[in-house]
Design a protein around this motif. Structure first.
Motif, PDB file in Angstrom:
ATOM      1  N   LEU A 132      16.084  -6.251   0.014  1.00 55.82           N
ATOM      2  CA  LEU A 132      15.184  -7.329  -0.422  1.00 55.82           C
ATOM      3  C   LEU A 132      13.764  -6.783  -0.583  1.00 55.82           C
ATOM      4  CD1 LEU A 132      15.482 -10.448  -0.946  1.00 55.82           C
ATOM      5  CD2 LEU A 132      14.273 -10.740   1.222  1.00 55.82           C
ATOM      6  N   THR A 133      13.115  -7.161  -1.680  1.00 57.16           N
ATOM      7  CA  THR A 133      11.830  -6.536  -2.026  1.00 57.16           C
ATOM      8  C   THR A 133      10.642  -7.255  -1.392  1.00 57.16           C
ATOM      9  OG1 THR A 133      11.895  -7.853  -4.045  1.00 57.16           O
ATOM     10  CG2 THR A 133      12.597  -5.560  -4.201  1.00 57.16           C
ATOM     11  N   TRP A 134       9.539  -6.537  -1.344  1.00 55.91           N
ATOM     12  CA  TRP A 134       8.253  -6.985  -0.783  1.00 55.91           C
ATOM     13  C   TRP A 134       7.909  -8.381  -1.297  1.00 55.91           C
ATOM     14  CZ3 TRP A 134       4.421  -3.608   1.690  1.00 55.91           C
ATOM     15  CH2 TRP A 134       3.123  -4.137   1.754  1.00 55.91           C
ATOM     16  N   ASN A 135       7.974  -8.567  -2.633  1.00 52.81           N
ATOM     17  CA  ASN A 135       7.586  -9.874  -3.187  1.00 52.81           C
ATOM     18  C   ASN A 135       8.551 -10.981  -2.793  1.00 52.81           C
ATOM     19  OD1 ASN A 135       5.540  -8.466  -4.352  1.00 52.81           O
ATOM     20  ND2 ASN A 135       5.947  -9.141  -6.444  1.00 52.81           N
ATOM     21  N   LYS A 136       9.812 -10.640  -2.595  1.00 49.38           N
ATOM     22  CA  LYS A 136      10.793 -11.661  -2.199  1.00 49.38           C
ATOM     23  C   LYS A 136      10.725 -11.956  -0.703  1.00 49.38           C
ATOM     24  CE  LYS A 136      12.615 -12.699  -6.109  1.00 49.38           C
ATOM     25  NZ  LYS A 136      12.599 -14.079  -6.654  1.00 49.38           N
ATOM     26  N   GLU A 137      10.042 -11.086   0.045  1.00 47.95           N
ATOM     27  CA  GLU A 137       9.809 -11.393   1.460  1.00 47.95           C
ATOM     28  C   GLU A 137       8.809 -12.547   1.573  1.00 47.95           C
ATOM     29  OE1 GLU A 137       8.426  -7.629   2.858  1.00 47.95           O
ATOM     30  OE2 GLU A 137      10.424  -6.703   2.809  1.00 47.95           O
ATOM     31  N   GLY A 191      13.479   1.914   3.977  1.00 51.96           N
ATOM     32  CA  GLY A 191      12.103   2.290   4.325  1.00 51.96           C
ATOM     33  C   GLY A 191      11.257   2.661   3.123  1.00 51.96           C
ATOM     34  N   LEU A 192      11.655   2.243   1.942  1.00 46.84           N
ATOM     35  CA  LEU A 192      10.832   2.468   0.734  1.00 46.84           C
ATOM     36  C   LEU A 192       9.649   1.498   0.741  1.00 46.84           C
ATOM     37  CD1 LEU A 192      13.829   2.901  -1.716  1.00 46.84           C
ATOM     38  CD2 LEU A 192      12.008   4.583  -1.431  1.00 46.84           C
ATOM     39  N   VAL A 193       8.594   1.871   0.007  1.00 46.10           N
ATOM     40  CA  VAL A 193       7.350   1.086   0.079  1.00 46.10           C
ATOM     41  C   VAL A 193       7.427  -0.259  -0.639  1.00 46.10           C
ATOM     42  CG1 VAL A 193       5.779   3.017   0.434  1.00 46.10           C
ATOM     43  CG2 VAL A 193       6.375   2.327  -1.910  1.00 46.10           C
ATOM     44  N   ASN A 194       8.445  -0.472  -1.458  1.00 50.49           N
ATOM     45  CA  ASN A 194       8.515  -1.756  -2.154  1.00 50.49           C
ATOM     46  C   ASN A 194       9.279  -2.818  -1.370  1.00 50.49           C
ATOM     47  OD1 ASN A 194      10.595  -0.008  -2.683  1.00 50.49           O
ATOM     48  ND2 ASN A 194      10.917  -0.645  -4.792  1.00 50.49           N
ATOM     49  N   SER A 195       9.402  -2.590  -0.052  1.00 58.34           N
ATOM     50  CA  SER A 195       9.942  -3.588   0.877  1.00 58.34           C
ATOM     51  C   SER A 195       9.243  -3.378   2.219  1.00 58.34           C
ATOM     52  CB  SER A 195      11.454  -3.419   1.067  1.00 58.34           C
ATOM     53  OG  SER A 195      12.146  -3.580  -0.149  1.00 58.34           O
ATOM     54  N   GLY A 196       9.448  -4.328   3.151  1.00 54.68           N
ATOM     55  CA  GLY A 196       8.913  -4.136   4.505  1.00 54.68           C
ATOM     56  C   GLY A 196       7.433  -4.409   4.618  1.00 54.68           C
TER      57      GLY A 196
END
Ligand SMILES: [Zn+2]
Length: 372
Positions: free
Chosen positions: A242-247, A269-274
């Protein structure tokens, strides 16, 4: 051809034996679980065991309840060059064997990227599956980068479903999976999230301002099935990729999840999530990252997790070789170090009182975390 095939089979056996041998070394067969050879044999210790299979930067996580009921989340990547002994499916099958799982009761496909669904057709040839669970149709097109392989992975999965040997369930946010031994709530799926907070959530989230939106991704990652798992007092979160924007709609302005004990690090652990809006609010006690040597484990993600308020330990499946020593955890918390890959797993042992332990499949060392 024949020699190649024999060699492949031999490799599969060696891999399987390697996993089993490491398990012996970790005391896997100790105590009341020692007789766990059949698919549904009970684990008298009352422990939920969770195996993080090394699928080299994809995901495959096996949950085995004390009753023997099993749930596999994702299946790693395909291995078309090695059909007799495909890397990821063989590793998953070997971990099933060591866990005493002869049938996967529920197999969740978080989304249709090849590092999650790719190993599925090869795995079903090795371990039977009772029920497949997914978010519904693939909406990623060939125009998106990697879209062609997503479509191929989805179509291969549809062929397995069409065989009709297993049940098939499509779920949406708010649903609870038909798993008996633990409560598995769907919090995201097909690009949507739960409309109301879970029982543990509902507070205003002070970390939203620190998580400005990023460029929208528009891929299958956005549509990941996210699961909040409750086992007694213990809570585990797995949002797939699940991506950063969907969080954002899940966590802002109200945190719909609440605190968790174990965070299965989103998206390797990629930057486009978390985002901090997620990680700081759920404030995990233990985080486990299914990164590869050169995939995920990004320094910024590392800093967010390590900076969260309740964290005792982050564990990694691999040393993140693109990061420096400062942005990797201690070697004792890493299952696979640089060099020839041994496919070591991490194992979480979760108990209903909220205590847990993590075992490094490489060293056999177990670290205990008492209930808070
Ligand atoms: Zn992924």
């Amino acid at each position: 051809m024949r020699i190649g095939k024999l060699w492949s089979v031999g490799l599969a056996v060696v891999l399987a034996l390697g996993v089993a041998a490491r398990a012996q070394g970790t005391g896997e067969h100790r105590g009341p679980t020692s007789g766990a050879q059949s698919g549904r044999s009970a684990n008298g210790g009352g422990e939920l065991r969770v195996y993080f299979v090394d699928v080299e930067g994809g995901q495959s996580t096996l949950f085995v309840a004390p009753t023997g009921e099993s749930l596999l989340v994702d299946t790693g990547s395909p291995d078309p060059r090695n059909p007799a002994a495909p890397r990821d499916a063989s590793r998953i099958a070997a971990v099933c064997k060591l866990a005493g799982v002869t049938k996967i009761d529920n197999l969740v496909v978080t989304h249709y990227h090849s590092d999650h669904v790719g190993g599925l057709p090869q795995l079903v040839g090795m371990v039977p599956v009772g029920r497949f669970i997914d978010h519904g149709v693939n909406r990623e097109t060939a125009e998106v980068q990697g879209g062609a392989s997503t479509i191929a992975g989805y179509e291969a999965y549809q062929k397995v479903l069409a065989d009709g040997h297993a049940e098939h369930l499509t779920v949406k946010p708010g649903d609870v999976l038909p798993v008996k031994a633990m409560r598995v709530e769907v919090v995201s799926g097909d690009g949507e999230v739960i409309s109301k907070p879970l029982a543990a959530g509902g507070e205003q989230n002070p970390y939203c301002a620190a998580s400005p939106l990023k460029e929208a991704e528009g891929t299958e990652n956005d549509r990941s099935l996210g699961l909040a798992i409750t086992f007694g007092k213990l809570r585990i979160l797995d949002l797939g990729d699940l991506t950063w924007n969907k969080e954002r709609p899940l966590m802002c302005p109200v945190d719909k999840l609440g605190k968790v004990d174990v965070y299965i690090v989103s998206h390797h652990g990629l930057v486009n999530s978390g985002s901090p809006a997620l990680v700081d609010a759920i404030a995990p006690r233990v985080a486990i990252e299914d990164n590869g040597p050169r995939k995920g484990g990004a320094p910024a993600t590392f800093e967010t997790i390590e900076g969260s308020s309740r964290l005792k330990d982050l564990w990694q499946l691999h040393t993140a070789e693109g990061s420096d020593a400062k942005h990797n955890v201690a070697e004792s918390r890493i299952a696979n170090l640089p060099g020839p890959d041994a496919g070591n797993y991490l194992k979480l042992t979760a108990r209903m009182d909220g205590s847990l332990a993590v075992t490094n499949g490489r060293t056999g060392e177990t670290v205990e975390y008492p209930a808070p």
